[in-house]
Design a protein around this motif. Structure first.
Motif, mmCIF file in Angstrom:
data_model
loop_
_atom_site.group_PDB
_atom_site.id
_atom_site.type_symbol
_atom_site.label_atom_id
_atom_site.label_comp_id
_atom_site.label_asym_id
_atom_site.label_seq_id
_atom_site.Cartn_x
_atom_site.Cartn_y
_atom_site.Cartn_z
ATOM 1 N N ALA A 21 52.191 42.140 37.887
ATOM 2 C CA ALA A 21 52.102 43.551 38.250
ATOM 3 C C ALA A 21 53.081 44.391 37.438
ATOM 4 N N GLU A 22 54.274 43.891 37.229
ATOM 5 C CA GLU A 22 55.292 44.642 36.505
ATOM 6 C C GLU A 22 55.025 44.689 35.007
ATOM 7 N N GLU A 23 54.620 43.566 34.427
ATOM 8 C CA GLU A 23 54.497 43.475 32.978
ATOM 9 C C GLU A 23 53.108 43.831 32.451
ATOM 10 N N GLU A 24 52.043 43.449 33.180
ATOM 11 C CA GLU A 24 50.699 43.579 32.636
ATOM 12 C C GLU A 24 49.769 44.441 33.486
ATOM 13 N N ASN A 25 50.267 45.020 34.577
ATOM 14 C CA ASN A 25 49.471 45.868 35.472
ATOM 15 C C ASN A 25 48.273 45.101 36.050
ATOM 16 N N LYS A 26 48.515 43.834 36.454
ATOM 17 C CA LYS A 26 47.497 42.991 37.062
ATOM 18 C C LYS A 26 47.942 42.648 38.483
ATOM 19 N N TYR A 27 46.985 42.592 39.404
ATOM 20 C CA TYR A 27 47.288 42.329 40.809
ATOM 21 C C TYR A 27 46.425 41.182 41.312
ATOM 22 N N LEU A 28 47.003 40.356 42.198
ATOM 23 C CA LEU A 28 46.321 39.182 42.735
ATOM 24 C C LEU A 28 45.827 39.450 44.148
ATOM 25 N N ASN A 36 31.325 38.407 44.297
ATOM 26 C CA ASN A 36 31.277 38.364 42.846
ATOM 27 C C ASN A 36 32.207 39.421 42.262
ATOM 28 N N LYS A 37 32.300 39.460 40.932
ATOM 29 C CA LYS A 37 33.266 40.345 40.277
ATOM 30 C C LYS A 37 32.958 41.823 40.506
ATOM 31 N N LEU A 38 31.689 42.190 40.537
ATOM 32 C CA LEU A 38 31.326 43.590 40.769
ATOM 33 C C LEU A 38 31.722 44.044 42.166
ATOM 34 N N GLU A 39 31.500 43.198 43.157
ATOM 35 C CA GLU A 39 31.882 43.535 44.531
ATOM 36 C C GLU A 39 33.403 43.671 44.657
ATOM 37 N N ILE A 40 34.136 42.786 43.994
ATOM 38 C CA ILE A 40 35.593 42.847 44.041
ATOM 39 C C ILE A 40 36.083 44.130 43.373
ATOM 40 N N LYS A 51 41.433 52.838 39.128
ATOM 41 C CA LYS A 51 40.395 52.487 38.162
ATOM 42 C C LYS A 51 40.632 51.056 37.709
ATOM 43 N N VAL A 52 39.637 50.189 37.931
ATOM 44 C CA VAL A 52 39.731 48.778 37.570
ATOM 45 C C VAL A 52 39.098 48.565 36.203
ATOM 46 N N VAL A 53 39.832 47.885 35.315
ATOM 47 C CA VAL A 53 39.325 47.598 33.972
ATOM 48 C C VAL A 53 38.571 46.278 33.962
ATOM 49 N N SER A 54 39.160 45.229 34.556
ATOM 50 C CA SER A 54 38.498 43.929 34.555
ATOM 51 C C SER A 54 38.912 43.128 35.784
ATOM 52 N N VAL A 55 38.079 42.133 36.089
ATOM 53 C CA VAL A 55 38.343 41.221 37.212
ATOM 54 C C VAL A 55 38.111 39.795 36.721
ATOM 55 N N VAL A 82 42.146 38.123 39.935
ATOM 56 C CA VAL A 82 43.177 38.827 39.184
ATOM 57 C C VAL A 82 42.542 40.119 38.697
ATOM 58 N N VAL A 83 43.019 41.246 39.215
ATOM 59 C CA VAL A 83 42.432 42.554 38.933
ATOM 60 C C VAL A 83 43.347 43.303 37.971
ATOM 61 N N THR A 84 42.794 43.704 36.819
ATOM 62 C CA THR A 84 43.535 44.483 35.834
ATOM 63 C C THR A 84 43.203 45.954 36.027
ATOM 64 N N LEU A 85 44.234 46.780 36.171
ATOM 65 C CA LEU A 85 44.040 48.209 36.380
ATOM 66 C C LEU A 85 44.173 48.971 35.068
ATOM 67 N N ALA A 86 43.577 50.174 35.041
ATOM 68 C CA ALA A 86 43.672 51.033 33.876
ATOM 69 C C ALA A 86 45.113 51.523 33.707
ATOM 70 N N GLU A 87 45.433 51.931 32.496
ATOM 71 C CA GLU A 87 46.777 52.433 32.189
ATOM 72 C C GLU A 87 47.116 53.616 33.084
ATOM 73 N N GLY A 88 48.295 53.583 33.683
ATOM 74 C CA GLY A 88 48.735 54.675 34.543
ATOM 75 C C GLY A 88 48.424 54.486 36.017
ATOM 76 N N ASN A 89 47.576 53.526 36.377
ATOM 77 C CA ASN A 89 47.249 53.254 37.776
ATOM 78 C C ASN A 89 48.135 52.121 38.286
ATOM 79 N N THR A 90 48.595 52.264 39.519
ATOM 80 C CA THR A 90 49.372 51.209 40.156
ATOM 81 C C THR A 90 48.983 51.103 41.613
#
Length: 94
Positions: A21-28, A36-40, A51-55, A82-90
């Motif tokens: 979360a601190e280094e790569e803006n990813k959350y577990l 599935n990934k779309l539902e998540i 805004k979610v970039v990838s799952v 593992v959810v990756t958020l867009a830049e600036g979102n936390t």
């Protein structure tokens, strides 16, 4: 589509998750094994207004457990996302 509260079980607050979360803006998150990934992605976007970039997902195997007697069993299998958020979102869990 499933209810968003059925898709996401809980956030995983671990040492690895904190570092991501601190280094790569990813959350577990611990999620429903049938999600599935779309539902998540939709559930996280609706719950946390981000805004979610990838799952990325992984199925985790339950561990074998044994009692002091001859009986043994196993904990349930589960799914981690593992959810990756867009830049600036936390996401603030506090």
């Amino acid at each position: 589509m499933k209810d968003i509260y059925q898709v996401i079980d809980r956030a995983l607050l671990t040492e690895k998750g904190t570092r991501l979360a601190e280094e790569e803006n990813k959350y577990l998150f611990r999620v429903n094994p049938s999600a599935n990934k779309l539902e998540i992605k939709e559930a996280v976007e609706q719950l946390f207004k981000v805004k979610v970039v990838s799952v990325n997902t992984m199925n985790r195997q339950g561990k074998k457990k044994r009692q002091r007697t001859a009986s043994s069993g196993k904990t349930a299998d589960w799914k981690r996302a593992v959810v990756t958020l867009a830049e600036g979102n936390t996401i603030d869990f506090v």
